[in-house]
Scaffold this motif. Structure first.
Motif, PDB file in Angstrom:
ATOM      1  N   ALA A 106       0.837  -1.207   0.000  1.00 40.09           N
ATOM      2  CA  ALA A 106       0.000   0.000   0.000  1.00 40.09           C
ATOM      3  C   ALA A 106       0.867   1.250   0.000  1.00 40.09           C
ATOM      4  O   ALA A 106       0.551   2.233  -0.686  1.00 40.09           O
ATOM      5  N   ALA A 107       1.960   1.224   0.741  1.00 39.58           N
ATOM      6  CA  ALA A 107       2.856   2.378   0.771  1.00 39.58           C
ATOM      7  C   ALA A 107       3.454   2.623  -0.613  1.00 39.58           C
ATOM      8  O   ALA A 107       3.531   3.767  -1.077  1.00 39.58           O
ATOM      9  N   LEU A 108       3.848   1.565  -1.293  1.00 36.87           N
ATOM     10  CA  LEU A 108       4.384   1.715  -2.651  1.00 36.87           C
ATOM     11  C   LEU A 108       3.289   2.159  -3.620  1.00 36.87           C
ATOM     12  O   LEU A 108       3.522   2.973  -4.506  1.00 36.87           O
ATOM     13  N   GLY A 109       2.094   1.639  -3.434  1.00 39.67           N
ATOM     14  CA  GLY A 109       0.964   2.019  -4.278  1.00 39.67           C
ATOM     15  C   GLY A 109       0.522   3.446  -4.067  1.00 39.67           C
ATOM     16  O   GLY A 109      -0.006   4.096  -4.980  1.00 39.67           O
ATOM     17  N   LEU A 110       0.745   3.966  -2.867  1.00 35.67           N
ATOM     18  CA  LEU A 110       0.378   5.338  -2.556  1.00 35.67           C
ATOM     19  C   LEU A 110       1.042   6.325  -3.512  1.00 35.67           C
ATOM     20  O   LEU A 110       0.481   7.350  -3.853  1.00 35.67           O
ATOM     21  N   PHE A 111       2.213   5.980  -3.976  1.00 33.92           N
ATOM     22  CA  PHE A 111       2.951   6.830  -4.906  1.00 33.92           C
ATOM     23  C   PHE A 111       2.643   6.478  -6.364  1.00 33.92           C
ATOM     24  O   PHE A 111       3.322   6.938  -7.270  1.00 33.92           O
ATOM     25  N   GLY A 112       1.616   5.646  -6.559  1.00 33.19           N
ATOM     26  CA  GLY A 112       1.199   5.287  -7.903  1.00 33.19           C
ATOM     27  C   GLY A 112       2.024   4.204  -8.553  1.00 33.19           C
ATOM     28  O   GLY A 112       1.853   3.916  -9.743  1.00 33.19           O
ATOM     29  N   GLN A 113       2.920   3.613  -7.805  1.00 35.33           N
ATOM     30  CA  GLN A 113       3.782   2.584  -8.375  1.00 35.33           C
ATOM     31  C   GLN A 113       2.960   1.331  -8.664  1.00 35.33           C
ATOM     32  O   GLN A 113       2.238   0.840  -7.818  1.00 35.33           O
ATOM     33  N   GLU A 114       3.076   0.834  -9.875  1.00 29.58           N
ATOM     34  CA  GLU A 114       2.390  -0.393 -10.278  1.00 29.58           C
ATOM     35  C   GLU A 114       3.355  -1.567 -10.185  1.00 29.58           C
ATOM     36  O   GLU A 114       4.559  -1.378 -10.321  1.00 29.58           O
ATOM     37  N   PRO A 115       2.863  -2.746  -9.911  1.00 29.88           N
ATOM     38  CA  PRO A 115       1.464  -3.153  -9.868  1.00 29.88           C
ATOM     39  C   PRO A 115       0.784  -2.899  -8.525  1.00 29.88           C
ATOM     40  O   PRO A 115      -0.374  -3.246  -8.338  1.00 29.88           O
ATOM     41  N   TYR A 116       1.507  -2.253  -7.624  1.00 30.56           N
ATOM     42  CA  TYR A 116       0.999  -2.097  -6.257  1.00 30.56           C
ATOM     43  C   TYR A 116      -0.329  -1.342  -6.195  1.00 30.56           C
ATOM     44  O   TYR A 116      -1.264  -1.776  -5.518  1.00 30.56           O
ATOM     45  N   ALA A 117      -0.427  -0.217  -6.874  1.00 29.86           N
ATOM     46  CA  ALA A 117      -1.620   0.625  -6.747  1.00 29.86           C
ATOM     47  C   ALA A 117      -2.887  -0.127  -7.132  1.00 29.86           C
ATOM     48  O   ALA A 117      -3.866  -0.131  -6.378  1.00 29.86           O
ATOM     49  N   SER A 118      -2.891  -0.774  -8.276  1.00 31.43           N
ATOM     50  CA  SER A 118      -4.114  -1.444  -8.719  1.00 31.43           C
ATOM     51  C   SER A 118      -4.392  -2.717  -7.932  1.00 31.43           C
ATOM     52  O   SER A 118      -5.546  -2.997  -7.597  1.00 31.43           O
ATOM     53  N   VAL A 119      -3.369  -3.482  -7.614  1.00 32.23           N
ATOM     54  CA  VAL A 119      -3.593  -4.733  -6.887  1.00 32.23           C
ATOM     55  C   VAL A 119      -3.999  -4.449  -5.443  1.00 32.23           C
ATOM     56  O   VAL A 119      -4.847  -5.146  -4.882  1.00 32.23           O
ATOM     57  N   VAL A 120      -3.437  -3.424  -4.829  1.00 34.71           N
ATOM     58  CA  VAL A 120      -3.823  -3.070  -3.462  1.00 34.71           C
ATOM     59  C   VAL A 120      -5.282  -2.632  -3.425  1.00 34.71           C
ATOM     60  O   VAL A 120      -6.023  -2.993  -2.515  1.00 34.71           O
ATOM     61  N   LYS A 121      -5.723  -1.885  -4.414  1.00 33.31           N
ATOM     62  CA  LYS A 121      -7.129  -1.477  -4.482  1.00 33.31           C
ATOM     63  C   LYS A 121      -8.032  -2.705  -4.558  1.00 33.31           C
ATOM     64  O   LYS A 121      -9.010  -2.830  -3.836  1.00 33.31           O
ATOM     65  N   GLU A 122      -7.680  -3.626  -5.427  1.00 38.25           N
ATOM     66  CA  GLU A 122      -8.431  -4.874  -5.581  1.00 38.25           C
ATOM     67  C   GLU A 122      -8.433  -5.664  -4.263  1.00 38.25           C
ATOM     68  O   GLU A 122      -9.482  -6.143  -3.822  1.00 38.25           O
ATOM     69  N   ALA A 123      -7.269  -5.790  -3.643  1.00 38.04           N
ATOM     70  CA  ALA A 123      -7.156  -6.529  -2.382  1.00 38.04           C
ATOM     71  C   ALA A 123      -7.959  -5.853  -1.281  1.00 38.04           C
ATOM     72  O   ALA A 123      -8.631  -6.526  -0.485  1.00 38.04           O
TER      73      ALA A 123
END
Length: 186
Positions: A106-123
């Motif tokens: 989630a922390a990596l996704g917070l900065f828009g880094q993929e695949p984290y942002a989309s997979v964290v949203k799904e999770a």
């Protein structure tokens, strides 16, 4: 008889998830991971399109495990008990490891880094639905379960982030305060 590639992929996904739960995602490198799994980085890339596909798969497997652990919790006597049981489960074993991995992603996704942002949203969507069901089973009104799940999740993630910095008795009191407040709100 040749091995089914999808079953090999599933096995590698489970093993890679175990590795990530132990070592984290930051700095994940294919060669050490492959060596730990008894394969090569080229074989990992045969089964996964690229490193992002592997990371996304690890996050999904971890989330599946988290949801399964949440769903396996015994039905709570009431909402306060449901909050306490959740906190206890989040602080031990596999669920604790999965939550740490989620927070890292989630922390990596917070900065828009993929695949984290989309997979964290799904999770997060799947986890929150399971959490709302857990709270409903403990007596939360259905029309309030999504909002209550968001509140509980926010407090729990905050406590997990502060865990290395806070004393256990302070966190236990916060959980008790949350449980009491939710019980009083009905």
């Amino acid at each position: 008889m040749p091995e089914d590639p999808s079953s090999r992929r599933d096995l590698l996904a489970e093993q890679a998830t175990d590795y990530a739960l132990e070592h984290g995602l930051i700095g994940l490198s294919l060669r050490p991971l492959a060596a730990e799994l008894g394969t090569s980085d080229r074989m990992l890339l045969y089964h996964f399109a690229d490193k992002d596909d592997l990371v996304a798969t690890i996050l999904r497997v971890s989330n599946d495990r988290s949801v399964a652990a949440l769903e396996a919790l015994p039905t709570a006597a009431d909402l306060a008990d449901g909050v306490r049981r959740l906190w206890q489960a989040l602080r031990q074993g596999r669920l604790e490891q999965c939550q740490r991995l989620y927070v890292e992603a989630a922390a990596l996704g917070l900065f828009g880094q993929e695949p984290y942002a989309s997979v964290v949203k799904e999770a997060n969507d799947r986890w929150m639905a399971a959490l709302a069901r857990h709270l409903e089973a403990a007596g939360c009104r259905r029309e309030a379960s999504t909002r209550t799940a968001n509140l509980v999740e926010s407090v729990m993630v905050g406590l997990l982030l502060d865990q290395p910095l806070s004393e256990a008795d302070v966190q236990a009191r916060v959980v008790e305060d949350l449980a009491a407040a939710l019980s009083a709100a009905g």
